[in-house]
Design an enzyme around this catalytic site. Structure first.
Site, short mmCIF file in Angstrom:
data_model
loop_
_atom_site.label_atom_id
_atom_site.label_comp_id
_atom_site.label_asym_id
_atom_site.label_seq_id
_atom_site.Cartn_x
_atom_site.Cartn_y
_atom_site.Cartn_z
N LEU A 263 0.87 -1.17 0.00
CA LEU A 263 0.00 0.00 0.00
C LEU A 263 0.90 1.22 0.00
CD1 LEU A 263 -2.89 -0.68 2.58
CD2 LEU A 263 -3.07 -0.61 0.10
N ASP A 264 0.55 2.22 -0.79
CA ASP A 264 1.33 3.46 -0.80
C ASP A 264 1.31 4.10 0.58
OD1 ASP A 264 1.68 3.09 -3.51
OD2 ASP A 264 0.03 4.42 -4.06
N ARG A 265 2.36 4.85 0.88
CA ARG A 265 2.45 5.52 2.18
C ARG A 265 1.20 6.32 2.54
NH1 ARG A 265 7.55 9.14 4.36
NH2 ARG A 265 6.68 9.62 6.40
#
Length: 247
Positions: free
Chosen positions: A53-55
């Site tokens: 998951l992206d930050r």
């Protein structure tokens, strides 16, 4: 405390906070707080990520408790046997439902992907969406309009390209609110001034996979955080149906 959504002898699913890196990365060498380390300290055992998951994205994320299980679960993702749904708040009024079938070039990191081919052909990428709610708000972001419009989407990606949802929604001119890489900065500033939002409004709502321990299907739902709920309230929306989109 990291919210635990599901746990058995083989794996654990948690709700990742927005803004937290999953593990150490060259993205931010000065960061000291990571999801893997925080979760390890919380439950007292090592965990192995099986997807990303992206930050800035919040929501459901799955970890294995050992390397063989991590490989098994990763294979489920690679074979597209895992169903994922996301929530997003985007600029404009979207259609009731739609499919975005638009190939994406691979996004290369200048450090980690230094030896990769920058001319690699675009890869197929498919995303479905359904509109849950729409709002028209009393502030101006474009001179020719006296109000601003937004939609709340439930999204099902069928492929797993980097930043796929963010890039696909930009492609159809409905960028996600709070997206500083693929979004509309004017809209981001306007929504921040209206209700104080400072986060990317993208949330991994559900995850459906097969447990390596029992062989049975597992569905986890991740509730949005307080910042998300404040935006929803400010936009005049109520919670949509609990059931995620069928895979």
């Amino acid at each position: 405390m990291i919210p635990i959504l599901y746990q058995d002898a083989a794996c654990i699913a948690v709700c990742k906070p927005a803004g937290m890196l999953v593990h150490r990365s060259a993205i931010d060498r000065h960061e000291t707080v990571f999801l893997m380390q925080t979760l390890r300290d919380q439950i007292g055992r090592h965990v192995f990520p099986v997807h990303r998951l992206d930050r800035p994205t919040s929501g459901a994320m799955l970890f294995a408790f050992d390397a063989p299980t991590a490989r098994t679960l990763s294979q489920q993702f690679e074979a597209r046997e895992v169903a994922k749904t996301y929530w997003a708040v985007v600029r404009g009024w979207t259609n009731d439902a739609g499919r975005i079938d638009y190939p994406l070039k691979e996004l290369l990191d200048p450090i980690a992907d230094a030896l990769s081919d920058p001319d690699k052909a675009a890869q197929n990428a498919v995303t479905d969406y359904r509109t849950l709610a729409r709002a028209e708000l009393p502030f101006v972001t474009q001179a020719r309009h006296a109000t601003s419009r937004y939609s709340w989407l439930e999204i099902t990606p069928h492929t797993g390209r980097k930043h796929q949802i963010r890039r696909h929604l930009k492609h159809i001119f409905h960028p996600i609110v709070g997206d500083t890489s693929h979004g509309d900065l004017r809209q981001n500033h306007a929504v921040a001034a209206f209700c104080g939002n400072q986060r990317l409004l993208l949330h991994a709502r559900s995850l459906m996979f097969t447990s390596p321990e029992s062989g049975r299907p597992v569905t986890v739902l991740a509730e949005p955080d307080d910042d998300w709920l404040r935006v929803i309230t400010a936009f005049g929306w109520h919670s949509p149906p609990q059931a995620p989109i069928a895979p």
